[in-house]
Design an enzyme around this catalytic site. Structure first.
Site, PDB file in Angstrom:
ATOM      1  N   HIS A  88       0.814  -1.217   0.000  1.00 18.68           N
ATOM      2  CA  HIS A  88       0.000   0.000   0.000  1.00 18.68           C
ATOM      3  C   HIS A  88       0.848   1.267   0.000  1.00 18.68           C
ATOM      4  CE1 HIS A  88       0.110  -0.383   4.521  1.00 18.68           C
ATOM      5  NE2 HIS A  88       0.055   0.929   4.472  1.00 18.68           N
ATOM      6  N   ASP A 224       1.247  -7.802   2.222  1.00 16.10           N
ATOM      7  CA  ASP A 224       1.315  -6.348   1.997  1.00 16.10           C
ATOM      8  C   ASP A 224       2.761  -5.865   1.876  1.00 16.10           C
ATOM      9  OD1 ASP A 224       0.861  -3.650   1.834  1.00 16.10           O
ATOM     10  OD2 ASP A 224      -0.511  -3.559   3.534  1.00 16.10           O
ATOM     11  N   SER A 651       4.096   2.245   8.321  1.00 15.35           N
ATOM     12  CA  SER A 651       3.854   1.260   7.259  1.00 15.35           C
ATOM     13  C   SER A 651       5.134   0.925   6.534  1.00 15.35           C
ATOM     14  CB  SER A 651       2.894   1.827   6.226  1.00 15.35           C
ATOM     15  OG  SER A 651       1.594   1.619   6.624  1.00 15.35           O
TER      16      SER A 651
HETATM   17  N1  ARG Z   1      -4.535   0.303   7.454  1.00 13.92           N
HETATM   18  C1  ARG Z   1      -3.250   0.133   6.855  1.00 13.92           C
HETATM   19  C2  ARG Z   1      -2.496   1.434   6.875  1.00 13.92           C
HETATM   20  O1  ARG Z   1      -2.987   2.455   7.178  1.00 13.92           O
HETATM   21  C3  ARG Z   1      -3.322  -0.487   5.496  1.00 13.92           C
HETATM   22  C4  ARG Z   1      -3.982   0.269   4.416  1.00 13.92           C
HETATM   23  C5  ARG Z   1      -4.024  -0.428   3.072  1.00 13.92           C
HETATM   24  N2  ARG Z   1      -4.958  -1.525   2.987  1.00 13.92           N
HETATM   25  C6  ARG Z   1      -6.214  -1.402   2.531  1.00 13.92           C
HETATM   26  N3  ARG Z   1      -7.004  -2.441   2.535  1.00 13.92           N
HETATM   27  N4  ARG Z   1      -6.693  -0.269   2.083  1.00 13.92           N
HETATM   28  O2  ARG Z   1      -1.322   1.476   6.630  1.00 13.92           O
END
Ligand code: ARG
Length: 724
Positions: A88, A224, A651
């Protein structure tokens, strides 16, 4: 957790009087030796403090990377500048390189050779050179008689002086940041690389497996991750993007452990957490619950529905809006979860309890009373004032500045006014604008944008008290008889910003008169100007009072609990957090294990739901049990959780074991602790990471890109091993 991408409510914070466990705390690397190292050793850290942070010799900190000024973190994993981060975090770069015929989002991408690595369209990679305590210098000319705005001006001026000194004659960049709500200041010096390329990413069905349904939740089965590479000039120094550049040689890169993780194992994370509000008062929490959070959720809910309708109808539109949609959805769900868990975890009451204790402590001594006695009352009064106007700021951000692209592009182009006014010198700057047009409109679809604009205007007109709305909304009510659709149709019919073609045509025959009467430009600048005149000065004044109050509150808390080790709020500077792999109990009678396996991917599979599609090849590998050196007891671990204290911006951060070997890549937090940015939940807060063995399996076995794994240093039971 990707850093929050909306301009967040600038709130201040609070820390509670609970015993500080090992796991809570985002520590400044240069203070770790003094504050944390002994405890880390007891918990299983085998590295010396100097192997973690040292500015003279290479140390772990040299493998830690800040991406694009703090939106994400990454780590160096080869001698050739290879970086690991989250899918992401590379999402926008993957999307930008995708087209209907070449859909890397859907199919994944691995560069076969260095020459195949793709531009990322502006991702930068910063390596930290050093940190320095500059509190005394920043505060040298500050005194208690100053108004808050005088103080701010003095502090900013000192920032500039110190930053200039630190960078003059170097290729470094630097920034001074405030810690403990303006009680301490540190300087950070970086070396920043602008040639960062996309090396590899799994298909979205793996990298974003579970989609928005699983987002912010455990148990997770998402791969991810993606890989980037930093390029430098031949001297290994930052250089503008160029085919002449060569892979950067980092001072340190992380060896990778194939030994896996088990409950209780020591874990350490280093990265760039963006923002926390751990010292936020009960008044701030209450305002978020009552006003700002519900407004953000409501506006985003609408935007998401509109985008989705069009994305579902066309592959081209789906690719165009993929990144905007994901970013909008990410913090839409974040604020839903934050509100829910602030309530479930009784955060307002916990804050109130501490505030009562603080007030009693301050009142028990005349000197303390003079210094700290009025802090909380000042904050309370400021929030009462802020509550009356705060939604103007939320709606400006969410519905106008990040509403329809036609408005934000017009706003971005407000500089055209000055360029066109100086007609003799306009040709150069206009050519520069022209070169940017294609990029500005690459994710633009006019029919979708129209719908967004209409919906956003209608929301402002319905939700903000009439007397607080910008005059342009009166125009819509009077001149357009309240017919928002007619107004919007007129904007898109006449605006030079309504499409790339129209904007290009304007740039070929530029005219100041046309620009100044453009309906999109008039709309967005009308709303912004009104805000800047009517609300900004008031909000700045109120915020000054909140900041002053919080500065005293935080200073008082530290005095009240001298034995306690305090850590500062996250502020996009490098932090270290340590803890261990631990399961948790989310609610009565339910236990969550500390790791997931590929079996769970298959259990979640739903070919009818795009969020839960499993690639055919992954199913084959699963059926064959073909996990190579990455498996464990005939299975393959996918993700794990640990007690580390992280937030958005972390992240892509490294998760390393006690020897400093990479065991995972952090990518999320858990639902039950969504209030964690405001109050750390000791028992249930977890960091979610993808197991490094799943990452390597996906690259090697699913992606057929074993050559990239060969670049890394794999360790098994203390020995270096090769993939086979
Ligand atoms: N919640 C995570 C973040 O803020 C992952 C975001 C990406 N994943 C998604 N399904 N949109 O880093």
């Amino acid at each position: 957790m990707k850093k929050i991408l909306i301009s967040v409510l600038v709130l201040a914070g609070l820390l509670l009087n609970l015993p500080l466990r090992a796991d809570e705390g985002m520590w400044l690397p240069l203070l770790v030796k003094r504050l944390n190292y002994e405890q880390m050793k007891k918990m299983g850290c085998k590295l010396t403090a100097d192997e973690i942070y040292n500015i003279n010799n290479s140390s772990l900190k040299d493998a830690v990377v800040m991406l694009s000024g703090g939106s994400c973190s990454a780590e160096a994993i080869s001698a050739e500048g290879l970086l690991l981060t989250n899918h992401h975090c590379g999402y926008e770069a993957i999307q930008t390189n995708s087209s209907v015929g070449n859909d890397y989002l859907t199919n994944g991408f691995y560069a076969k050779t260095r020459a195949d690595e793709l531009p990322t369209g502006g991702i930068t990679a910063s390596f930290l050179v050093r940190i320095e305590d500059v509190t005394a210098r920043v505060l040298a000319e500050v005194n208690s008689g100053m108004s808050e705005s005088e103080r701010t001006a003095k502090v900013r001026q000192m920032y500039k002086t110190i930053e200039t000194e630190a960078t003059t004659g170097t290729n470094y960049n630097a920034s001074v940041k405030s810690f403990f709500n303006g009680n301490e200041y540190y300087l950070f010096v970086y070396e920043t690389f602008t040639d960062v390329r996309l090396v590899g990413a799994p298909p979205e069905s793996v990298g974003k497996f579970g989609g928005d349904t699983d987002n912010w939740m455990w148990p997770r089965h998402t791969g991810d991750f993606c890989m980037l590479r930093v390029y430098a000039g031949k001297d290994n120094k930052p250089a503008a993007p160029s085919p002449e550049n060569v892979p950067y040689k980092p001072k340190h890169f992380l060896p990778i452990s194939l030994d896996g993780v088990k409950e209780g194992d020591f874990t350490m994370v280093m990265g760039y957490p963006g923002t926390t509000d751990r010292y936020l008062t009960s008044y701030g929490v209450q305002m978020a619950l009552d006003l700002s959070n519900p407004a953000v959720v409501k506006i985003r809910d609408k935007k998401l529905k509109l985008m989705k309708e069009d994305m579902d109808a066309s592959t081209e539109i789906r690719i165009k809006y993929a990144s905007t949609y994901a970013q909008t959805a990410n913090y839409w769900k974040y604020f839903i979860g934050q509100s829910e868990q602030l309530k479930n975890n009784n955060v307002v009451q916990k804050k109130k309890d501490l505030e009562t204790k603080f007030q009693t402590w301050a009142g028990a001594d005349p000197t303390r009373q003079a210094k700290y006695g009025s802090a909380l009352a000042e904050i309370e009064k400021a929030y009462q004032d802020l509550r009356k106007i705060t939604l103007n700021r939320t709606y400006l951000n969410e519905a106008v500045l990040q509403g329809a692209a036609v408005g934000s592009i017009a706003m971005q182009m407000s500089q055209l006014k000055d360029i066109l006014a100086d007609s003799a010198n306009a040709a150069g700057p206009l050519a520069e604008v022209k070169a940017e047009v294609a990029a500005m409109y690459k994710d633009y679809n006019e029919p979708t944008d129209r719908k967004l604009m209409e919906a956003m205007i209608a929301m402002v007109m319905a939700d903000i008290p009439k007397e607080m709305q910008a005059p342009i909304f009166d125009t819509i009510r009077i001149k357009w008889n309240g017919n928002v659709k007619a107004f919007v149709d007129d904007v898109y019919a006449r605006s030079i910003f309504a499409s790339a073609a129209k904007f290009n045509a304007f740039l070929d025959k530029p005219s100041l008169v046309v620009f100044e009467s453009d309906p999109a430009a008039k709309f967005s600048s009308g709303v912004l100007d009104h805000y800047m005149k009517t609300f900004r000065p008031v909000i700045t004044e109120i915020q000054g009072r909140i900041e002053r109050g919080n500065r005293a509150f935080v200073a008082g808390l530290r005095e009240m609990m001298p034995e306690k080790k305090f850590y500062p709020n996250a502020n996009s500077t490098m932090r270290l957090t340590y803890g261990s792999v631990q399961e948790y109990d989310p609610r009565d009678a339910v236990e969550y294990e500390e790791y997931t396996t590929i079996k769970g991917v298959m259990e979640k599979e739903d070919p009818t739901n795009p969020e839960f599609v499993v690639p055919a090849r992954l199913k084959e590998l699963y059926k064959a049990g073909d996990y190579g050196i990455y498996g464990e007891n005939g299975s393959l671990n996918t993700c794990f959780i640990s007690t580390n204290d992280i937030t958005g911006g972390n992240s892509g951060s490294m998760v390393v074991n006690g020897k400093g070997q990479l065991i995972g890549c952090a990518f999320d937090g858990n639902w039950e602790a969504m209030s964690g940015d405001i109050f750390f939940e000791d028992k249930i807060q977890r960091t979610i990471s993808v197991d490094i063995r799943y990452v390597l399996f996906l690259i090697d076995k699913l992606g057929g890109a074993g050559h990239l794994v060969d670049e890394m240093k794999l360790m098994k039971k203390g020995k270096e091993v090769k993939r086979s």
